[in-house]
Design a protein around this motif. Structure first.
Motif, PDB file in Angstrom:
ATOM      1  N   UNK A   1      -3.939   5.638 -10.731  1.00 52.64           N
ATOM      2  CA  UNK A   1      -2.873   4.757 -10.276  1.00 52.64           C
ATOM      3  C   UNK A   1      -2.987   4.501  -8.778  1.00 52.64           C
ATOM      4  N   UNK A   2      -3.333   5.522  -8.014  1.00 55.39           N
ATOM      5  CA  UNK A   2      -3.549   5.316  -6.574  1.00 55.39           C
ATOM      6  C   UNK A   2      -4.658   4.291  -6.340  1.00 55.39           C
ATOM      7  N   UNK A   3      -5.744   4.402  -7.087  1.00 54.60           N
ATOM      8  CA  UNK A   3      -6.843   3.446  -6.941  1.00 54.60           C
ATOM      9  C   UNK A   3      -6.399   2.030  -7.299  1.00 54.60           C
TER      10      UNK A   3
ATOM     11  N   UNK B   1       1.178  -3.718  -6.925  1.00 56.11           N
ATOM     12  CA  UNK B   1       2.252  -3.779  -5.942  1.00 56.11           C
ATOM     13  C   UNK B   1       3.554  -3.376  -6.616  1.00 56.11           C
ATOM     14  N   UNK B   2       4.442  -2.831  -5.841  1.00 58.29           N
ATOM     15  CA  UNK B   2       5.771  -2.461  -6.320  1.00 58.29           C
ATOM     16  C   UNK B   2       6.774  -3.244  -5.496  1.00 58.29           C
ATOM     17  N   UNK B   3       7.756  -3.793  -6.160  1.00 62.04           N
ATOM     18  CA  UNK B   3       8.830  -4.507  -5.480  1.00 62.04           C
ATOM     19  C   UNK B   3      10.100  -3.702  -5.614  1.00 62.04           C
TER      20      UNK B   3
ATOM     21  N   UNK C   1       0.817  -1.221   0.000  1.00 63.47           N
ATOM     22  CA  UNK C   1       0.000   0.000   0.000  1.00 63.47           C
ATOM     23  C   UNK C   1       0.848   1.266   0.000  1.00 63.47           C
ATOM     24  N   UNK C   2       2.130   1.121   0.222  1.00 66.62           N
ATOM     25  CA  UNK C   2       3.013   2.279   0.305  1.00 66.62           C
ATOM     26  C   UNK C   2       2.936   3.152  -0.945  1.00 66.62           C
ATOM     27  N   UNK C   3       2.885   2.512  -2.107  1.00 67.29           N
ATOM     28  CA  UNK C   3       2.890   3.295  -3.337  1.00 67.29           C
ATOM     29  C   UNK C   3       1.577   4.058  -3.508  1.00 67.29           C
ATOM     30  N   UNK C   4       0.467   3.486  -3.049  1.00 65.77           N
ATOM     31  CA  UNK C   4      -0.812   4.211  -3.082  1.00 65.77           C
ATOM     32  C   UNK C   4      -0.716   5.466  -2.225  1.00 65.77           C
ATOM     33  N   UNK C   5      -0.108   5.326  -1.048  1.00 68.51           N
ATOM     34  CA  UNK C   5       0.063   6.487  -0.166  1.00 68.51           C
ATOM     35  C   UNK C   5       0.965   7.529  -0.808  1.00 68.51           C
ATOM     36  N   UNK C   6       2.012   7.080  -1.475  1.00 68.80           N
ATOM     37  CA  UNK C   6       2.930   8.002  -2.167  1.00 68.80           C
ATOM     38  C   UNK C   6       2.189   8.750  -3.263  1.00 68.80           C
TER      39      UNK C   6
END
Length: 98
Positions: free
Chosen positions: A50-52, A60-62, A11-16
């Motif tokens: 993209x957030x959605x 997900x981002x690795x 979820x980190x990338x959604x927050x970013x």
């Protein structure tokens, strides 16, 4: 090559992306002056969509770290979090050695 670290940023990338969108809103007039209204709308749509995807779908981002020498990087991530984490980690390592 050694995989020294691999992290899933669920979820980190959604927050970013949400933070980036808020920054765009906060400086929208400046962005519009540099570019135009179409540019601002395009980025708003891109950031929101993209957030959605990352918050509601399966996005997900690795983040991986590769190294040639397995001793070249720390074993834990404590170095990333400043001095607060180091005393606790050192105490845990000392207890584990007992």
């Amino acid at each position: 090559m050694w995989v020294a670290d691999l992290e899933t940023l669920r979820l980190h990338y959604a927050w970013t992306l949400r933070c980036w969108c808020e920054r765009l809103y906060a400086s929208r007039e400046k962005a519009r002056a540099l570019h135009d209204e179409r540019f601002c709308r395009m980025w708003e749509i891109c950031l929101i969509a993209t957030e959605l995807f990352f918050s509601r779908q399966d996005g997900s981002v690795f983040q991986g770290q590769l190294t040639r020498d397995r001793h070249a990087v720390p074993v834990t991530r404590d170095h990333m979090y400043g001095q607060q984490a180091r005393p606790a980690a050192a105490g845990a390592a000392a207890r584990a050695a007992e």
